[in-house]
Design an enzyme around this catalytic site. Structure first.
Site, PDB file in Angstrom:
ATOM      1  CE1 TYR A 120      -4.237  -2.302   5.001  1.00 29.80           C
ATOM      2  CE2 TYR A 120      -3.051  -0.169   4.540  1.00 29.80           C
ATOM      3  CZ  TYR A 120      -3.677  -1.155   4.180  1.00 29.80           C
ATOM      4  OH  TYR A 120      -4.024  -1.315   2.797  1.00 29.80           O
ATOM      5  CB  SER A 147      -0.956  -0.080   1.389  1.00 32.32           C
ATOM      6  OG  SER A 147      -1.424   1.396   1.409  1.00 32.32           O
TER       7      SER A 147
HETATM    8  N1  LIG Z   1      -9.050  -0.269  -1.351  1.00 35.23           N
HETATM    9  C1  LIG Z   1      -7.670   0.321  -0.998  1.00 35.23           C
HETATM   10  O1  LIG Z   1      -7.802   1.697  -0.882  1.00 35.23           O
HETATM   11  C2  LIG Z   1      -6.337  -0.216  -0.629  1.00 35.23           C
HETATM   12  C3  LIG Z   1      -5.221   0.807  -0.978  1.00 35.23           C
HETATM   13  C4  LIG Z   1      -3.992   0.287  -0.605  1.00 35.23           C
HETATM   14  C5  LIG Z   1      -3.957  -1.243  -0.599  1.00 35.23           C
HETATM   15  N2  LIG Z   1      -4.803  -1.982  -0.709  1.00 35.23           N
HETATM   16  C6  LIG Z   1      -4.545  -3.421  -0.331  1.00 35.23           C
HETATM   17  O2  LIG Z   1      -5.077  -4.186  -1.618  1.00 35.23           O
HETATM   18  C7  LIG Z   1      -5.572  -5.496  -1.304  1.00 35.23           C
HETATM   19  C8  LIG Z   1      -6.808  -5.836  -1.687  1.00 35.23           C
HETATM   20  O3  LIG Z   1      -7.951  -5.242  -0.850  1.00 35.23           O
HETATM   21  P1  LIG Z   1      -9.137  -4.598  -1.602  1.00 35.23           P
HETATM   22  O4  LIG Z   1      -9.178  -3.017  -1.701  1.00 35.23           O
HETATM   23  O5  LIG Z   1      -9.626  -5.467  -2.759  1.00 35.23           O
HETATM   24  O6  LIG Z   1     -10.315  -4.746  -0.372  1.00 35.23           O
HETATM   25  P2  LIG Z   1     -11.552  -5.929  -0.288  1.00 35.23           P
HETATM   26  O7  LIG Z   1     -11.685  -5.794   1.203  1.00 35.23           O
HETATM   27  O8  LIG Z   1     -12.501  -5.692  -1.360  1.00 35.23           O
HETATM   28  O9  LIG Z   1     -10.619  -7.199  -0.495  1.00 35.23           O
HETATM   29  C9  LIG Z   1     -10.093  -7.999   0.529  1.00 35.23           C
HETATM   30  C10 LIG Z   1     -10.192  -9.550   0.145  1.00 35.23           C
HETATM   31  O10 LIG Z   1      -9.224 -10.072   1.285  1.00 35.23           O
HETATM   32  C11 LIG Z   1     -10.323 -11.000   1.906  1.00 35.23           C
HETATM   33  N3  LIG Z   1      -9.586 -11.421   3.093  1.00 35.23           N
HETATM   34  C12 LIG Z   1      -9.370 -10.582   4.359  1.00 35.23           C
HETATM   35  N4  LIG Z   1      -8.803 -11.323   5.231  1.00 35.23           N
HETATM   36  C13 LIG Z   1      -8.479 -12.508   4.884  1.00 35.23           C
HETATM   37  C14 LIG Z   1      -8.049 -13.584   5.486  1.00 35.23           C
HETATM   38  N5  LIG Z   1      -7.486 -13.760   6.486  1.00 35.23           N
HETATM   39  N6  LIG Z   1      -7.986 -14.845   4.541  1.00 35.23           N
HETATM   40  C15 LIG Z   1      -8.323 -14.643   3.300  1.00 35.23           C
HETATM   41  N7  LIG Z   1      -8.956 -13.597   2.613  1.00 35.23           N
HETATM   42  C16 LIG Z   1      -8.940 -12.848   3.499  1.00 35.23           C
HETATM   43  C17 LIG Z   1     -11.464 -10.272   2.180  1.00 35.23           C
HETATM   44  O11 LIG Z   1     -12.520 -11.521   2.412  1.00 35.23           O
HETATM   45  C18 LIG Z   1     -11.786  -9.712   0.683  1.00 35.23           C
HETATM   46  O12 LIG Z   1     -12.371 -10.514  -0.268  1.00 35.23           O
HETATM   47  C19 LIG Z   1      -5.143  -5.741   0.277  1.00 35.23           C
HETATM   48  O13 LIG Z   1      -3.972  -6.178   0.560  1.00 35.23           O
HETATM   49  C20 LIG Z   1      -5.228  -4.089   0.668  1.00 35.23           C
HETATM   50  O14 LIG Z   1      -4.738  -3.699   1.863  1.00 35.23           O
HETATM   51  C21 LIG Z   1      -6.017  -1.557  -0.719  1.00 35.23           C
END
Ligand SMILES: NC(=O)c1ccc[n+]([C@@H]2O[C@H](COP(=O)([O-])OP(=O)(O)OC[C@H]3O[C@@H](n4cnc5c(N)ncnc54)[C@H](O)[C@@H]3O)[C@@H](O)[C@H]2O)c1
Length: 286
Positions: free
Chosen positions: A170, A149
């Site tokens: 985080y 991130s």
């Molecule tokens: N959305 C943002 O603004 C953002 C910004 C920077 C980084 N990220 C990173 O991107 C990645 C994807 O996130 P996203 O934005 O798609 O959010 P999201 O919440 O839509 O997707 C995250 C997914 O991970 C799954 N998950 C959570 N804990 C889990 C576990 N213990 N075991 C298996 N699956 C699990 C959830 O059920 C979900 O399907 C993450 O690593 C997040 O930290 C997101």
């Protein structure tokens, strides 16, 4: 021929959001998918995580593209469950060429110390577990991608005290992902296995669109709405946009999984609309 024709890619957190977008982009370019997701909530994470229906929908959409998928409910905190899912997938699909370790939570807010531990075990240790499960199956020249991130690269974002122990967890976890990728890339050079981190800014998913995240972007308001947060979202991009779409991140994942990036390794790749350079940081030291 697709850009990742007949490769098999293991994706964590594939039920929705970026994970689903990556699965579909890769499948559209010829890949088969091994998908895992928790399909349950985590108590310290105040917004709901994905469901079994979400994972089924990812599978349905991959199959609609004419590709195969092995989808399993598994927790990235559970190494045995990940190993079993990968073993099932390899048995059915015949091989494994890449890992996209990207399941994540953002347990912001006034939580207990458990939120710190949960963020670290899902967002960092979960990445290590995914790589551990995949490594015995990966051939020379494979690709490992881990999602960090912009929080890994810029202080005073989600580690702001107002975001509580989970926000600090985080940021800590994402910094560890960046460091892990850097050193793992070194270790895997002799096998030409590439290891890269991908650091998005705000992405238009459920992790961004929830009350705690809105409050993080609008600490001046008691109950900020999505519209209130939209005013502040561009603080973490450089081009005036509030966020990028999951598909914007998928395009970089596709490049990193494909052979087009066969000599690209140890990178900290940002898909952040300039959110990082806008802060005029010193050149990174590692
Ligand atoms: N959305 C943002 O603004 C953002 C910004 C920077 C980084 N990220 C990173 O991107 C990645 C994807 O996130 P996203 O934005 O798609 O959010 P999201 O919440 O839509 O997707 C995250 C997914 O991970 C799954 N998950 C959570 N804990 C889990 C576990 N213990 N075991 C298996 N699956 C699990 C959830 O059920 C979900 O399907 C993450 O690593 C997040 O930290 C997101």
């Amino acid at each position: 021929m697709g850009r990742v024709q007949d490769k098999v890619v293991f994706i964590t957190g594939a039920a929705r959001g970026q994970g689903r977008a990556h699965a579909l982009r890769l499948a559209a370019e010829g890949a088969d998918i091994i998908a895992v997701d928790l399909c349950a909530d985590i108590a310290t994470n105040a917004y709901p995580l994905a469901t079994q229906d979400d994972l089924d929908e990812t599978a349905r959409q991959v199959e609609k593209l004419g590709r195969r998928i092995v989808a399993r409910k598994a927790d990235v905190r559970d190494p045995a469950a990940l190993k079993a899912a990968v073993a099932d997938g390899v048995a059915e699909l015949g091989r494994l060429d890449a890992v996209v370790a990207q399941a994540g939570i953002a347990p912001l807010g006034p939580q207990s110390a458990q939120a710190f531990i949960d963020a670290v075990t899902v967002d960092y240790v979960g990445v290590v577990h995914a790589v551990e499960a995949a490594l015995p199956h990966l051939p020379d020249g494979a690709s490992i991608v881990a999602t960090g991130s912009i929080a890994a690269l810029t202080p005073a974002t989600v580690d702001n005290p107002a975001n509580g122990p989970g926000g600090l967890g985080y940021s800590f976890a994402k910094r560890q992902v960046a460091a892990f990728v850097h050193d793992l890339a070194t270790v895997l050079l002799p096998r030409r296995i590439r290891v890269n981190a991908l650091h998005p800014t705000n992405v238009n998913t459920d992790m961004l669109h929830n009350d705690l995240m809105y409050r993080s972007f609008r600490p001046d308001l008691d109950s900020p709405t999505r519209e209130d947060a939209m005013v502040s979202f561009p603080a973490t991009t450089g081009m005036g946009n509030p966020y990028v779409e999951p598909e914007d991140v998928s395009d970089t994942v596709l490049f990193l999984v494909s052979d087009e990036s066969r000599y690209v390794t140890g990178m900290q790749m940002r898909v952040d609309a300039g959110g990082y350079v806008r802060k005029r940081p010193q050149l990174p030291t590692f």
